[in-house]
Design an enzyme around this catalytic site. Structure first.
Site, PDB file in Angstrom:
ATOM      1  CG  ASP A   1      -1.819   1.021   1.253  1.00 39.24           C
ATOM      2  OD1 ASP A   1      -2.710   1.171   0.683  1.00 39.24           O
ATOM      3  OD2 ASP A   1      -1.437   2.386   1.831  1.00 39.24           O
TER       4      ASP A   1
ATOM      5  CE1 TYR B   1       0.646   7.915   2.918  1.00 39.57           C
ATOM      6  CE2 TYR B   1       1.168   5.596   2.270  1.00 39.57           C
ATOM      7  CZ  TYR B   1       0.078   6.462   2.818  1.00 39.57           C
ATOM      8  OH  TYR B   1      -1.042   6.029   3.246  1.00 39.57           O
TER       9      TYR B   1
ATOM     10  CE  LYS C   1      -3.632   4.782   0.896  1.00 42.80           C
ATOM     11  NZ  LYS C   1      -2.317   4.811   0.872  1.00 42.80           N
TER      12      LYS C   1
ATOM     13  CG  HIS D   1      -4.540   9.962   0.581  1.00 36.28           C
ATOM     14  ND1 HIS D   1      -3.167   9.921   0.485  1.00 36.28           N
ATOM     15  CD2 HIS D   1      -4.738   9.267   1.791  1.00 36.28           C
ATOM     16  CE1 HIS D   1      -2.531   9.398   1.319  1.00 36.28           C
ATOM     17  NE2 HIS D   1      -3.544   9.206   2.376  1.00 36.28           N
TER      18      HIS D   1
END
Length: 324
Positions: free
Chosen positions: A45, A50, A78, A111
């Site tokens: 994931d 990130y 996402k 997201h």
């Protein structure tokens, strides 16, 4: 082989246990991917925000060079909040694919339902430090995602951090149904109603922060600590398992996909070692009674008067103004 969730395409295709990569720093995440693949994980994931997708991509490329087949790994990413406008959706996905070194994703999620000012600054701010929001109709973003499915860039599309009403809104206008809803979920936020809502609509529920996100940077002394809960420790002792393993199996036994995050090799392996036991119905029911609607992952701000409040609560698409 890990147990699989059946997505709305009809084929069992999404491994129930995956590796989360939120808060996995560059320099650490590649090692985590290598250990996870070796341990048997076939579900990773990711997310653009990130900041580590390039390193994830390098690690996946190395694993594929060693023989991992693309069709044997399930990869999620996402769409970030600044990319909700239709013109930004496909370029954002193409950037993620480039970073991950993949020709397609298995799953691409919105997201958050909350849009920020469109552009390349992930957290655009006013001079006073507050975020610059945007209000983008879900239908605009979703139609652009459907186009990405039709172009073969992603197999499934879904939602993250949406509430039940927002899920229903998307289901009301979509041509391609959301396959997955990913939200925070653990015994202190058991999400029983939202899981039931999704199941009744053929949407797979996926749990992030299943261990209560103990490494969240904004954690404060005195906040709930799932991994140290003596009642959960007692259940784990009964099965000869760790507290973390019980928290992961809690989701598996409810048919919920779960993505624990770690960069520690021993924990990565232990978090996947959950297929040799099953919680009793009684223990599942007991764990659900620990619910207190507590969120580890709730962005907060402190006002000038010193009051702490949810950062995004005034946005019209803020998801948590209703029970679920």
């Amino acid at each position: 082989m890990a147990m699989m969730a059946t997505l709305n395409s009809g084929a069992p295709s999404m491994p129930l246990v995956g590796l989360g990569t939120w808060k996995s720093k560059p320099g650490e995440v590649a090692g985590a991917i290598h250990v996870a693949i070796e341990a048997g994980y076939r579900h990773i994931d990711c997310a653009a925000v990130y900041g580590n997708e390039k390193e994830v991509g390098s690690a996946l490329a190395e694993e594929m060079a060693k023989g991992l087949k693309r069709e044997d790994i399930f990869v999620t990413s996402k769409l970030w909040n600044t990319k909700h406008r239709a013109a930004y959706v496909k370029p954002a996905l193409l950037q993620t694919l480039q970073d991950l070194r993949l020709g397609h994703l298995d799953l691409y999620l919105i997201h958050w339902p909350i849009a920020l000012q469109a552009g390349d600054v992930p957290f655009p701010k006013h001079p006073d430090g507050t975020l610059v929001y945007d209000t983008v109709p879900f239908q605009e973003t979703w139609a652009a995602l459907e186009q990405c499915v039709e172009e073969g860039l992603v197999r499934h599309i879904g939602l993250s951090n949406f509430n039940s009403q927002q899920v229903d809104e998307v289901l009301g206008f979509c041509r391609i149904k959301p396959a997955v809803l990913q939200c925070e979920c653990h015994p202190y936020l058991a999400q029983k109603e939202l899981i039931g809502h999704c199941k009744s609509r053929g949407v797979v529920f996926e749990a992030y922060s299943p261990l209560g996100s103990p490494d969240r940077p904004w954690a404060k002394p005195g906040e709930p600590a799932l991994l140290q809960d003596p009642k959960i420790e007692a259940i784990a002792k009964k099965y000869g398992k760790t507290t973390a393993q019980v928290l992961i199996r809690f989701q598996v036994d409810r048919g919920v996909v779960v993505i624990p995050k770690s960069v520690t090799p021993e924990r990565i392996r232990a978090n996947f070692d959950v297929f040799d036991f099953k919680l009793t119905e009684e223990d599942l029911a007991v764990l659900e009674t620990f619910n207190r609607n507590w969120r580890a992952c709730l962005p907060k701000i402190t006002t000038a008067s010193g009051e702490e409040k949810a950062r995004d609560a005034a946005h019209p698409h803020y998801p948590w103004n209703i029970p679920y």
